[in-house]
Scaffold this motif. Structure first.
Motif, PDB file in Angstrom:
ATOM      1  N   GLU A  41       2.702  16.286  95.143  1.00 16.04           N
ATOM      2  CA  GLU A  41       4.613  16.436  94.193  1.00 16.04           C
ATOM      3  C   GLU A  41       4.497  17.878  94.405  1.00 16.04           C
ATOM      4  O   GLU A  41       5.889  18.181  94.249  1.00 16.04           O
ATOM      5  CB  GLU A  41       3.918  15.685  93.114  1.00 16.04           C
ATOM      6  N   LEU A  42       3.768  18.768  93.833  1.00 17.00           N
ATOM      7  CA  LEU A  42       4.381  20.471  93.184  1.00 17.00           C
ATOM      8  C   LEU A  42       4.706  20.967  94.898  1.00 17.00           C
ATOM      9  O   LEU A  42       5.163  21.188  94.498  1.00 17.00           O
ATOM     10  CB  LEU A  42       2.499  20.820  93.005  1.00 17.00           C
ATOM     11  N   GLU A  51       7.327  24.686  98.481  1.00 19.37           N
ATOM     12  CA  GLU A  51       8.416  24.425 100.104  1.00 19.37           C
ATOM     13  C   GLU A  51       9.570  24.851  99.906  1.00 19.37           C
ATOM     14  O   GLU A  51      10.281  25.709 100.237  1.00 19.37           O
ATOM     15  CB  GLU A  51       8.059  23.497 100.831  1.00 19.37           C
ATOM     16  N   ARG A  52      10.253  24.284  98.811  1.00 22.59           N
ATOM     17  CA  ARG A  52      11.270  24.229  98.827  1.00 22.59           C
ATOM     18  C   ARG A  52      11.491  26.162  97.744  1.00 22.59           C
ATOM     19  O   ARG A  52      12.797  26.760  98.500  1.00 22.59           O
ATOM     20  CB  ARG A  52      12.327  23.675  98.026  1.00 22.59           C
ATOM     21  N   PHE A  53      11.459  26.496  97.473  1.00 22.14           N
ATOM     22  CA  PHE A  53      10.953  27.457  95.866  1.00 22.14           C
ATOM     23  C   PHE A  53      10.412  28.519  97.602  1.00 22.14           C
ATOM     24  O   PHE A  53      11.371  29.735  97.767  1.00 22.14           O
ATOM     25  CB  PHE A  53       9.764  27.353  95.568  1.00 22.14           C
ATOM     26  N   LYS A  54       9.602  28.515  98.144  1.00 20.31           N
ATOM     27  CA  LYS A  54       9.599  29.526  98.712  1.00 20.31           C
ATOM     28  C   LYS A  54      10.862  30.048 100.250  1.00 20.31           C
ATOM     29  O   LYS A  54      11.171  31.366 100.389  1.00 20.31           O
ATOM     30  CB  LYS A  54       8.437  28.809 100.233  1.00 20.31           C
ATOM     31  N   PRO A  83      15.703  37.440  95.362  1.00 20.63           N
ATOM     32  CA  PRO A  83      15.157  38.201  95.141  1.00 20.63           C
ATOM     33  C   PRO A  83      14.477  38.166  93.742  1.00 20.63           C
ATOM     34  O   PRO A  83      15.134  38.253  92.925  1.00 20.63           O
ATOM     35  CB  PRO A  83      15.661  39.061  95.758  1.00 20.63           C
ATOM     36  N   GLY A  84      13.062  38.406  93.781  1.00 25.46           N
ATOM     37  CA  GLY A  84      12.863  38.478  92.186  1.00 25.46           C
ATOM     38  C   GLY A  84      13.259  37.580  91.621  1.00 25.46           C
ATOM     39  O   GLY A  84      11.534  37.572  90.515  1.00 25.46           O
ATOM     40  N   GLU A  85      13.018  36.181  91.967  1.00 26.83           N
ATOM     41  CA  GLU A  85      13.050  35.410  91.209  1.00 26.83           C
ATOM     42  C   GLU A  85      10.993  34.566  91.041  1.00 26.83           C
ATOM     43  O   GLU A  85      11.211  34.261  92.080  1.00 26.83           O
ATOM     44  CB  GLU A  85      13.980  34.316  91.279  1.00 26.83           C
ATOM     45  N   SER A  86      11.467  33.859  89.843  1.00 24.04           N
ATOM     46  CA  SER A  86       9.597  33.626  90.136  1.00 24.04           C
ATOM     47  C   SER A  86       9.719  31.319  90.175  1.00 24.04           C
ATOM     48  O   SER A  86      10.702  32.212  89.964  1.00 24.04           O
ATOM     49  CB  SER A  86       9.408  33.595  88.432  1.00 24.04           C
ATOM     50  N   GLU A 121      11.408  30.139  86.681  1.00 24.62           N
ATOM     51  CA  GLU A 121      13.499  30.249  87.152  1.00 24.62           C
ATOM     52  C   GLU A 121      14.202  29.585  88.127  1.00 24.62           C
ATOM     53  O   GLU A 121      14.837  29.390  88.391  1.00 24.62           O
ATOM     54  CB  GLU A 121      13.547  32.061  87.655  1.00 24.62           C
ATOM     55  N   PHE A 122      13.370  29.856  89.315  1.00 25.97           N
ATOM     56  CA  PHE A 122      13.502  28.996  89.893  1.00 25.97           C
ATOM     57  C   PHE A 122      14.284  27.403  89.799  1.00 25.97           C
ATOM     58  O   PHE A 122      15.081  27.145  90.207  1.00 25.97           O
ATOM     59  CB  PHE A 122      12.662  29.266  91.917  1.00 25.97           C
ATOM     60  N   CYS A 123      12.424  27.157  89.586  1.00 16.91           N
ATOM     61  CA  CYS A 123      13.067  25.429  89.113  1.00 16.91           C
ATOM     62  C   CYS A 123      14.434  25.230  88.215  1.00 16.91           C
ATOM     63  O   CYS A 123      14.922  24.466  87.937  1.00 16.91           O
ATOM     64  CB  CYS A 123      12.123  25.028  88.445  1.00 16.91           C
ATOM     65  N   GLY A 124      14.635  26.397  87.151  1.00 13.49           N
ATOM     66  CA  GLY A 124      15.200  26.039  85.850  1.00 13.49           C
ATOM     67  C   GLY A 124      16.601  26.260  86.429  1.00 13.49           C
ATOM     68  O   GLY A 124      18.173  25.433  86.094  1.00 13.49           O
ATOM     69  N   ARG A 125      17.064  26.891  87.970  1.00 16.31           N
ATOM     70  CA  ARG A 125      18.542  27.802  88.321  1.00 16.31           C
ATOM     71  C   ARG A 125      18.616  26.198  89.099  1.00 16.31           C
ATOM     72  O   ARG A 125      20.044  25.581  89.094  1.00 16.31           O
ATOM     73  CB  ARG A 125      18.576  28.367  89.150  1.00 16.31           C
TER      74      ARG A 125
END
Length: 595
Positions: free
Chosen positions: A553-554, A559-562, A567-570, A573-577
């Motif tokens: 599930e994770l 894959e989307r995060f990658k 730039p510089g996003e954790s 932070e990515f999931c929250g955005r």
């Protein structure tokens, strides 16, 4: 408010726990009556009061069904928690705890997320000797549990500079000032001999009408629930200050601490079936000069003492007072207790966190070594011999150590000339240095859960290693093996491993029972969107996820995060955005959404 929770006249009826604290006579009765009566366990009332003395009554849940079928009593045992302000200990104190773990415990020591040791598997008959031995080392178990100020957190890095010395000094002063003052602990466990593990407590600094002659700060009924305090630096939030009821964020000028931003209202425990409960992060209340930090802490504590919910223990934490009143009203009440106006907080926030692992310089010509301890469990298991390895280390070198809030241990005051032989020692005992573990494992934590915790509904500590084995392999596969992120797993929603402000929180949701009647890993709620700084809450992503489906599930999210990160996003932070819906999350049932 249900009808039976309301006393005559319409005022809330105190919970059973409140009546028990009154009847105990400042924590003495019940425990004193039963501790040496020859039984294998304590009554429910005595067990409830034992928590204030630093111990929980538990049983081996792996054996429950078998013993029940055989019509035998539960396999009762006790967890004993050793209070260590800032995680500081001497070699002698470590060795005393090690000996207790081997002689009366279950052959392990466990580092908690509050910089303490826990001894597991202690039998009731061994409790008096265990607690006395701990006190004879100038440590204590007093107030390590219960409705009191718990172990006070402080940055443990043994760096020799003025600001770190000041921070630790203030943590110890607050721990002493807020500790219980009843003599019951010493009368029960130490034959009345008072052994001081902290500086003597001073007088009340904020006298109020509700002060009790024996317990002027905590009161005759002590606090409505537990109270947690942390000290931190803005550039190093290693104590997770926002997860605490009271936080002191140091303001440093000219190489010294001049004051603190005071944060209030943090607490991560929740009950998914109770929508009235939820995690909350501490918020800035005020700025206070260093010479007045004790009195502001006392005022906050006393407002909680006098206005915390004493009828519903699910809503008895400080965060609910602040949530229900609003911060301006809470601040006004603190000002009323102080008799003066508070200064606004300085424009300072947490900016980073350091886990203090690896070889580091102390600033005095010596080194310290931070060793990762998976899930905080110091044990021997095959070629991995951390328990006997640390025993050999402290016997040979006799240097002090400190525990971290990430469940690791720092070996301090090391001569640089010792480094090669210490590296050989790590190899000899199969102890992994931080360079030999994955980044995701370095920042991961799990609570104890099964088989000893009575609240756990799923596995946590025993399930986390294999989960990480799978996750770190998948992260390496897609090129994210070096990504810093926090993964925290708990066996229930109480949040002991702080899952609700992590990048990824895995919270036990429902049990799984195997064919032998033993509990299995279970199902979990996945939370996404916190971050390593600890200053933002995550949100539910998917619910009732079987243990073997957690990594799959994770990985879709990773894959989307990658592909889509900025730039510089954790990761958090990515999931929250991006948001859960866009990441394939589901609409969580109402009872879970409040968690």
């Amino acid at each position: 408010m249900t009808q039976d929770s309301t006393a005559p006249g319409g005022s809330p009826k105190p919970s059973k726990a409140e009546a028990l604290k009154v009847a105990s006579g400042y924590l003495k009765s019940f425990v004193a009556d039963e501790i040496r009566n020859g039984s294998s366990h304590l009554s429910e009332d005595a067990a409830g009061l034992l928590k204030f003395h630093g111990s929980y009554q538990q049983d081996d849940r792996d054996l429950r069904k078998q013993l029940s079928r055989e019509k035998k009593e539960k396999a009762y045992q006790f967890m004993v928690r050793v209070r260590m302000v800032g995680g500081v200990m001497t070699a002698g104190q470590y060795l005393a705890c090690d000996e207790l773990a081997r002689t009366v415990g279950n052959q392990t020591l466990r580092i908690t997320t509050r910089q303490e040791f826990q001894l597991h598997g202690v039998l009731k008959q061994d409790l008096p000797t265990t607690i006395r031995t701990i006190n004879e080392t100038l440590l204590s178990t007093l107030a390590a549990c219960g409705d009191v100020e718990r172990n006070v957190l402080c940055c443990p890095a043994p760096v020799k500079d003025a600001v770190r010395d000041q921070l630790m000094e203030d943590a110890r002063r607050w721990a002493s000032h807020a500790a219980p003052r009843s003599s019951a602990y010493w009368e029960i466990w130490l034959d009345g001999e008072k052994i001081e593990s902290l500086p003597p407590a001073g007088p009340s600094l904020v006298p109020t009408a509700g002060d009790d002659p024996v317990e002027p700060l905590l009161g005759k009924t002590y606090l409505p629930r537990k109270f947690k305090t942390a000290f931190a630096f803005p550039e190093d939030n290693c104590t997770d200050i926002h997860a605490n009821d009271l936080g002191y964020l140091a303001v440093v000028e000219g190489g010294r601490i001049v004051g603190y931003n005071v944060l209030v209202g943090g607490g991560l425990g929740t009950t998914p079936s109770a929508q009235k409960t939820f995690p909350m992060l501490a918020v800035p209340l005020c700025y206070v000069p260093r010479d007045r930090f004790l009195e502001i802490g006392e005022a906050v504590l006393k407002v909680f003492r006098d206005f915390g919910n004493r009828s519903d223990r699910k809503r008895a934490r400080l965060k609910y007072v602040i949530h229900d009143w609003g911060l301006p009203a809470f601040r006004a009440k603190v000002e009323e207790y102080l008799g003066r106006t508070l200064d606004d907080p300085k424009p300072i926030e947490v900016a980073d966190v350091d886990d203090h692992l690896g070889w580091r310089e102390q600033g005095d010509g010596k080194l310290y070594l931070g060793l990762p301890v998976e899930n905080g469990r110091i044990k021997d298991d095959g070629s991995f011999r951390l328990l006997c390895g640390l025993r050999a280390f402290f016997k040979k070198y006799g240097t002090p150590a400190r525990l971290t809030c990430q469940q690791s241990i720092l070996l301090a005051d090391l001569d640089p000339a010792w480094k090669p032989e210490i590296e050989d020692w790590l190899e000899e005992y199969g102890i992994a240095s931080v360079e030999r573990i994955s980044t995701v494992r370095r920042w991961a934590m799990a609570c104890v859960a099964l088989p000893t915790c009575g609240l756990a509904v799923t596995e946590s500590e025993r399930a986390m290693p294999s989960f990480l084995d799978e996750l770190e392999g998948e992260l390496d596969r897609i090129g994210l093996g070096d990504e810093r992120l926090t993964v925290r797993m708990t066996g229930c929603p109480n949040g002991c491993a702080r899952p609700y402000n992590a990048d990824i929180g895995l919270v036990g949701r429902s049990a799984q029972v195997g064919p032998d009647g033993r509990p299995g890993p279970g199902k979990y709620t996945i939370f996404l969107g916190g971050r390593t700084l600890g200053d933002r809450l995550n949100v539910p992503f998917k619910d009732y996820v079987p243990y073997d489906r957690l990594v799959p599930e994770l990985m879709g999210v990773f894959e989307r995060f990658k592909d889509d990160r900025r730039p510089g996003e954790s990761f958090g932070e990515f999931c929250g955005r991006v948001g859960n819906a866009a990441l394939g999350g589901e609409v969580i049932a109402e009872e879970a959404a409040e968690a």
